[in-house]
Design an enzyme around this catalytic site. Structure first.
Site, PDB file in Angstrom:
ATOM      1  N   GLY A  58      45.482  44.367  50.353  1.00 20.28           N
ATOM      2  CA  GLY A  58      44.571  44.963  49.469  1.00 20.28           C
ATOM      3  C   GLY A  58      43.288  45.426  49.993  1.00 20.28           C
ATOM      4  O   GLY A  58      42.783  46.516  49.720  1.00 20.28           O
ATOM      5  N   HIS A  59      42.505  44.515  50.754  1.00 20.97           N
ATOM      6  CA  HIS A  59      41.353  45.165  51.307  1.00 20.97           C
ATOM      7  C   HIS A  59      41.584  46.213  52.338  1.00 20.97           C
ATOM      8  O   HIS A  59      40.939  47.290  52.210  1.00 20.97           O
ATOM      9  CB  HIS A  59      40.836  44.030  52.418  1.00 20.97           C
ATOM     10  CG  HIS A  59      40.369  42.669  51.506  1.00 20.97           C
ATOM     11  ND1 HIS A  59      41.322  41.513  51.613  1.00 20.97           N
ATOM     12  CD2 HIS A  59      39.470  42.382  50.744  1.00 20.97           C
ATOM     13  CE1 HIS A  59      40.383  40.568  51.055  1.00 20.97           C
ATOM     14  NE2 HIS A  59      39.320  40.952  50.631  1.00 20.97           N
ATOM     15  N   GLN A 101      27.633  33.808  44.748  1.00 16.17           N
ATOM     16  CA  GLN A 101      28.651  34.063  43.447  1.00 16.17           C
ATOM     17  C   GLN A 101      29.725  33.176  43.370  1.00 16.17           C
ATOM     18  O   GLN A 101      30.331  33.094  42.451  1.00 16.17           O
ATOM     19  CB  GLN A 101      29.369  35.562  43.726  1.00 16.17           C
ATOM     20  CG  GLN A 101      30.301  35.467  44.909  1.00 16.17           C
ATOM     21  CD  GLN A 101      30.883  36.826  45.267  1.00 16.17           C
ATOM     22  OE1 GLN A 101      30.278  37.588  45.904  1.00 16.17           O
ATOM     23  NE2 GLN A 101      32.150  37.255  45.079  1.00 16.17           N
ATOM     24  N   ASP A 136      39.847  43.346  40.793  1.00 19.40           N
ATOM     25  CA  ASP A 136      38.897  42.475  40.216  1.00 19.40           C
ATOM     26  C   ASP A 136      38.155  43.655  39.166  1.00 19.40           C
ATOM     27  O   ASP A 136      36.984  44.083  39.455  1.00 19.40           O
ATOM     28  CB  ASP A 136      37.765  42.332  41.324  1.00 19.40           C
ATOM     29  CG  ASP A 136      38.351  41.167  42.304  1.00 19.40           C
ATOM     30  OD1 ASP A 136      38.186  39.852  42.154  1.00 19.40           O
ATOM     31  OD2 ASP A 136      39.098  41.687  43.339  1.00 19.40           O
ATOM     32  N   MET A 187      48.086  40.543  45.603  1.00 20.43           N
ATOM     33  CA  MET A 187      47.457  39.961  47.010  1.00 20.43           C
ATOM     34  C   MET A 187      45.871  39.527  46.448  1.00 20.43           C
ATOM     35  O   MET A 187      45.033  39.931  45.903  1.00 20.43           O
ATOM     36  CB  MET A 187      47.208  40.953  47.946  1.00 20.43           C
ATOM     37  CG  MET A 187      48.805  41.459  48.398  1.00 20.43           C
ATOM     38  SD  MET A 187      48.519  42.192  49.884  1.00 20.43           S
ATOM     39  CE  MET A 187      50.439  42.664  50.239  1.00 20.43           C
TER      40      MET A 187
HETATM   41  P1  PAJ Z   1      36.838  40.191  48.125  1.00 20.94           P
HETATM   42  O1  PAJ Z   1      37.511  39.249  47.177  1.00 20.94           O
HETATM   43  O2  PAJ Z   1      37.033  39.885  49.325  1.00 20.94           O
HETATM   44  O3  PAJ Z   1      37.390  41.594  47.656  1.00 20.94           O
HETATM   45  C1  PAJ Z   1      36.893  42.768  48.410  1.00 20.94           C
HETATM   46  C2  PAJ Z   1      37.484  43.893  47.786  1.00 20.94           C
HETATM   47  O4  PAJ Z   1      38.807  43.864  48.061  1.00 20.94           O
HETATM   48  C3  PAJ Z   1      37.274  43.989  46.147  1.00 20.94           C
HETATM   49  O5  PAJ Z   1      36.853  45.331  45.667  1.00 20.94           O
HETATM   50  C4  PAJ Z   1      38.745  43.625  45.684  1.00 20.94           C
HETATM   51  O6  PAJ Z   1      38.556  44.107  44.433  1.00 20.94           O
HETATM   52  C5  PAJ Z   1      39.541  44.012  46.689  1.00 20.94           C
HETATM   53  N1  PAJ Z   1      40.796  43.634  46.461  1.00 20.94           N
HETATM   54  C6  PAJ Z   1      41.270  42.361  46.694  1.00 20.94           C
HETATM   55  N2  PAJ Z   1      42.411  42.237  46.452  1.00 20.94           N
HETATM   56  C7  PAJ Z   1      42.934  43.490  46.155  1.00 20.94           C
HETATM   57  C8  PAJ Z   1      44.355  43.953  45.897  1.00 20.94           C
HETATM   58  N3  PAJ Z   1      45.501  42.761  45.864  1.00 20.94           N
HETATM   59  N4  PAJ Z   1      44.504  45.235  45.780  1.00 20.94           N
HETATM   60  C9  PAJ Z   1      43.410  45.896  45.843  1.00 20.94           C
HETATM   61  N5  PAJ Z   1      42.303  45.606  45.988  1.00 20.94           N
HETATM   62  C10 PAJ Z   1      42.033  44.044  46.096  1.00 20.94           C
HETATM   63  O7  PAJ Z   1      35.360  41.051  45.695  1.00 20.94           O
HETATM   64  C11 PAJ Z   1      34.853  40.601  46.462  1.00 20.94           C
HETATM   65  O8  PAJ Z   1      35.425  40.159  47.700  1.00 20.94           O
HETATM   66  C12 PAJ Z   1      33.305  40.198  46.357  1.00 20.94           C
HETATM   67  O9  PAJ Z   1      33.078  40.026  45.213  1.00 20.94           O
HETATM   68  C13 PAJ Z   1      32.291  41.411  46.822  1.00 20.94           C
HETATM   69  C14 PAJ Z   1      32.431  42.812  46.187  1.00 20.94           C
HETATM   70  C15 PAJ Z   1      32.662  41.473  48.350  1.00 20.94           C
HETATM   71  C16 PAJ Z   1      30.850  40.666  46.953  1.00 20.94           C
HETATM   72  O10 PAJ Z   1      30.665  39.821  47.418  1.00 20.94           O
END
Ligand code: PAJ
Length: 280
Positions: free
Chosen positions: A36-37, A61, A150, A184
């Site tokens: 996802g990342h 957070q 998210d 994910m």
């Molecule tokens: P984190 O949970 O590490 O997620 C980082 C980014 O990856 C976010 O934009 C999240 O929406 C995206 N992401 C996570 N899982 C995903 C998936 N299965 N498909 C697509 N994108 C996915 O979200 C955060 O971190 C934090 O809140 C952050 C924005 C970094 C601030 O601390």
């Protein structure tokens, strides 16, 4: 790939890139990276000349009884993945660098921050908005990349960027799933084999609702009830919320239409998982 630890160095790097007439993309993460990342990294690589990814487990957070201490930290593996995908800079600040001792300034997106995950996790979106604002101010990217996974976070950050007139474009990428449908998440690592199976109820509920919606059902109450029935068949999973909201305001809506977010959150034992779809 360069690892940068300070805001000053990150800003200097970004300014150098931009003075050379090139664009900068930023992918904020908390590490424990998965596909996802990496989909965000690839989107950034596709539309920006230089890409920075941040890895920072943001303490503000997490609530007092949440998983901050436990949150998976896999820095070396994360760096290897980012390097393979051609990231130029990893920004990995120490907590004191992001929150200077004595700092008392926060970004609060009022209203939106109290809905969906913000309702179940008081203070969560204040922490998210604050750290993302700090990252945007530090990195000065042309574009910043977030996942629809998210979805409430996206709504809060879009509002923040608009309200503060921050000079950045937010790009949102679709949810990346495991082959069996589970969205994910770094938190999927907490699940044992049995919980991993139980967790499928989230995507199953969304699939059922999406099917009804495609079939022409527009009443939010009917769709929520359908999702509830799917969850009821998996009693080990405790529903936090099932919500049908306007994706921009996160306010509940009665009728499905374009731009409506159908979102669920649920606890599989102690692990809180979220998933959603957006109506075309
Ligand atoms: P984190 O949970 O590490 O997620 C980082 C980014 O990856 C976010 O934009 C999240 O929406 C995206 N992401 C996570 N899982 C995903 C998936 N299965 N498909 C697509 N994108 C996915 O979200 C955060 O971190 C934090 O809140 C952050 C924005 C970094 C601030 O601390």
């Amino acid at each position: 790939m360069r690892v940068i630890r300070t805001i000053a160095e990150l800003r200097a790097w970004s300014r150098e890139v931009r003075i050379a007439g090139k664009s900068v993309g930023l992918v904020p993460t908390m590490g424990a990276l998965h596909e996802g990342h990496l989909s965000l990294v690839r989107a950034a690589k596709g539309s920006c000349d230089a890409v920075a990814a941040s890895i920072f487990v943001n303490p503000t957070q997490f609530g007092p009884n949440e998983d901050f201490a436990l949150y998976p930290r896999t820095f070396d593996a994360d760096c290897a993945l980012l390097e393979t995908d051609g990231v130029d800079v990893v920004f990995a600040p120490a907590p004191d660098e992001m929150y200077r001792p004595g700092s008392t300034t926060f970004v609060e997106v009022a209203g939106l921050s109290e809905r969906l995950d913000g309702k179940s996790r008081p203070g969560h979106f204040r922490g998210v908005a604050t750290v993302v604002a700090k990252l945007l101010i530090a990195a000065e990217p042309d574009r910043a990349f977030f996942g629809q996974k998210d979805a409430a976070q996206v709504a809060v950050l879009r509002r923040m960027v608009a309200d503060l007139a921050l000079p950045v474009e937010l790009v949102v990428s679709p949810i990346v799933r495991e082959t069996d449908g589970l969205a994910m998440s770094s938190r999927n690592r907490y699940l044992n084999a049995e919980e991993r199976k139980q967790a499928l109820v989230l995507s199953r509920a969304l699939n059922a609702v999406q099917g009804l919606s495609l079939g022409g059902e527009t009443r939010a109450s009917v769709l929520i009830e359908a999702a509830r029935r799917v969850f009821a068949a998996e009693p080990a999973v405790r529903v936090d919320y099932i919500a049908v909201v306007d994706w921009a305001t996160l306010e509940p809506v009665d009728e499905i239409r374009g731009g409506v977010l159908f979102a669920v959150a649920a606890y599989v034992r102690k692990t809180r998982l979220i998933d959603n779809f957006v109506v075309e």
